[in-house]
Design an enzyme around this catalytic site. Structure first.
Site, PDB file in Angstrom:
ATOM      1  N   ASP A 208       2.716  26.963   7.298  1.00 40.43           N
ATOM      2  CA  ASP A 208       1.606  27.745   7.402  1.00 40.43           C
ATOM      3  C   ASP A 208       2.030  28.758   8.479  1.00 40.43           C
ATOM      4  OD1 ASP A 208      -1.514  27.818   6.741  1.00 40.43           O
ATOM      5  OD2 ASP A 208      -1.157  28.734   8.555  1.00 40.43           O
TER       6      ASP A 208
ATOM      7  N   HIS B 148      -5.546  22.798  11.641  1.00 43.21           N
ATOM      8  CA  HIS B 148      -5.933  22.995  12.704  1.00 43.21           C
ATOM      9  C   HIS B 148      -7.044  21.953  13.456  1.00 43.21           C
ATOM     10  CE1 HIS B 148      -4.186  26.949  12.797  1.00 43.21           C
ATOM     11  NE2 HIS B 148      -4.975  27.346  11.666  1.00 43.21           N
TER      12      HIS B 148
ATOM     13  N   HIS C 289       0.127  29.981  10.877  1.00 45.48           N
ATOM     14  CA  HIS C 289      -0.557  29.591  11.984  1.00 45.48           C
ATOM     15  C   HIS C 289      -0.067  28.120  12.445  1.00 45.48           C
ATOM     16  CE1 HIS C 289      -2.909  32.531   9.716  1.00 45.48           C
ATOM     17  NE2 HIS C 289      -3.133  33.199  10.906  1.00 45.48           N
TER      18      HIS C 289
ATOM     19  N   ASP D 211      -0.114  31.475   3.571  1.00 47.62           N
ATOM     20  CA  ASP D 211      -0.571  32.661   4.426  1.00 47.62           C
ATOM     21  C   ASP D 211       0.976  33.488   4.902  1.00 47.62           C
ATOM     22  OD1 ASP D 211      -0.078  30.626   6.168  1.00 47.62           O
ATOM     23  OD2 ASP D 211      -2.317  31.118   7.055  1.00 47.62           O
TER      24      ASP D 211
HETATM   25 ZN   LIG Z   1      -2.764  29.781   8.455  1.00 53.63          ZN
END
Ligand SMILES: [Zn+2]
Length: 335
Positions: free
Chosen positions: A189, A155, A191, A279
């Protein structure tokens, strides 16, 4: 398999976070590292190596200098001081001077879940050093290897932290390897890796492909749509595959194979860097793809079958009690 990991990464301890106004115990816990290490040590096929600190040029090849200096200055904080950014500028063309206080740290931040403490910089550098050492090892030997990186990285953009990330570990590795050949950066991931996408958005040397939860309803919300495909030299070198939560392993694997196939045809990489976010696991508190340990093993087999020099970088994964099992199941597919 060599595992690059520095115990300094454990000094970064986060107490709590606010998600949609509700207070939670922070999900990015140092126990994540302990359980992964326990599983890999018990397995016996993994060799842990403490990486040397990476050269600052490798960080500055990805991150802006003023941003790096800001993160570095966090070492001046006292042990009990925590910077929680909570006000964010909307017009980033306006310069901000010395944004090192609790009031102005939002200049370099995009969410409220990523505090800065006196130990943050050294933990972030230790994680990035592991990814860089893995990239060097891959370049030298061609052997698959794994960076047990925490804090995670995908991120973090050139001058933004958020999503528990400060330095973009996988991007630093990919940038280094791109000096020697094209890189395919696969991010699974749950996200979207908004930071990684941003870093390579105008770059054709690193093809970024990501499968993640639909950003209309999942963090980080503002990026990760399929129409985001890169700009300038990087036009056509970003591939986003947003999927609905609870889509199930069958749909997930079909989308995974199709996306990777498209990326491989477009770029024919010399190296693969994989941002490994666990995740996507069943019952993860922050992800909803429901993958089981055997699914992670299959995911590893698919990436291995691409038959390219590959390195793996730890990203998310917050179901601590199953994280070690899932990581082990994934990594053993490469042995
Ligand atoms: Zn994540």
């Amino acid at each position: 398999m060599k595992v690059f990991y520095d115990p300094v990464q454990k000094t970064h301890v986060l107490s709590h976070e606010i998600i949609a106004g509700k207070r939670f115990r922070h999900h990015e816990r140092r126990a994540r590292i302990d359980i992964i290490r326990r599983h890999l040590r018990a397995n016996g096929q993994f060799e842990f190596i403490v990486p040397e600190a990476l050269p600052m040029e490798a960080v500055l090849a990805v991150h802006d200098e003023a941003y790096v200096r800001f993160l570095e200055s966090s070492q001046m904080l006292s042990k009990d001081e925590v910077i929680w950014p909570y006000v964010f500028p909307c017009d980033r063309r306006v310069p901000v001077y010395e944004p090192v206080t609790v009031f102005t740290a939002g200049y370099y931040c995009f969410d409220v879940g990523t505090p800065i403490m006196s130990d943050t910089w050294q933990a972030a550098i230790a994680a990035a050093s592991g990814a860089y050492a893995a990239a060097q090892h891959l370049k030298k030997t061609g052997e698959v290897c794994y960076a047990l990186a925490r804090p995670p990285g995908h991120h973090a953009a050139a001058a933004l932290f958020g999503g528990y990330c400060y330095l973009n570990n996988a991007a630093i590795a990919a940038q280094y390897l791109s000096q020697y050949g094209k890189v395919l950066l696969i991010d699974f991931d749950y996200h979207h890796g908004n930071g990684t996408q941003s870093i390579f958005y105008d770059n054709s040397d690193v093809f970024y492909v990501s499968l993640h939860g639909n950003p209309a309803i999942e963090y980080p919300y503002f990026t990760g749509y399929s129409h985001e495909t890169g700009i300038d030299d990087g036009a056509g070198f970003t591939l986003n595959c947003p999927l609905e939560p609870h889509c199930g392993p069958e749909e997930y694997f079909e989308a995974f194979k199709t996306s990777i196939d498209t990326a491989m045809k477009k770029t024919d990489p010399a190296f693969i860097v994989c941002s490994c976010g666990f995740d996507v696991a069943d019952k993860d508190p922050l992800g909803h793809f429901g993958l089981l340990p055997e699914n992670f093993h299959s995911l590893g087999q698919i990436i291995r079958s691409l038959n390219k020099p590959t390195m793996l970088v730890q990203e998310g994964g917050y179901l601590v009690e199953r994280l070690g099992l899932n990581v082990e199941a994934f990594l053993t597919a490469f042995l």
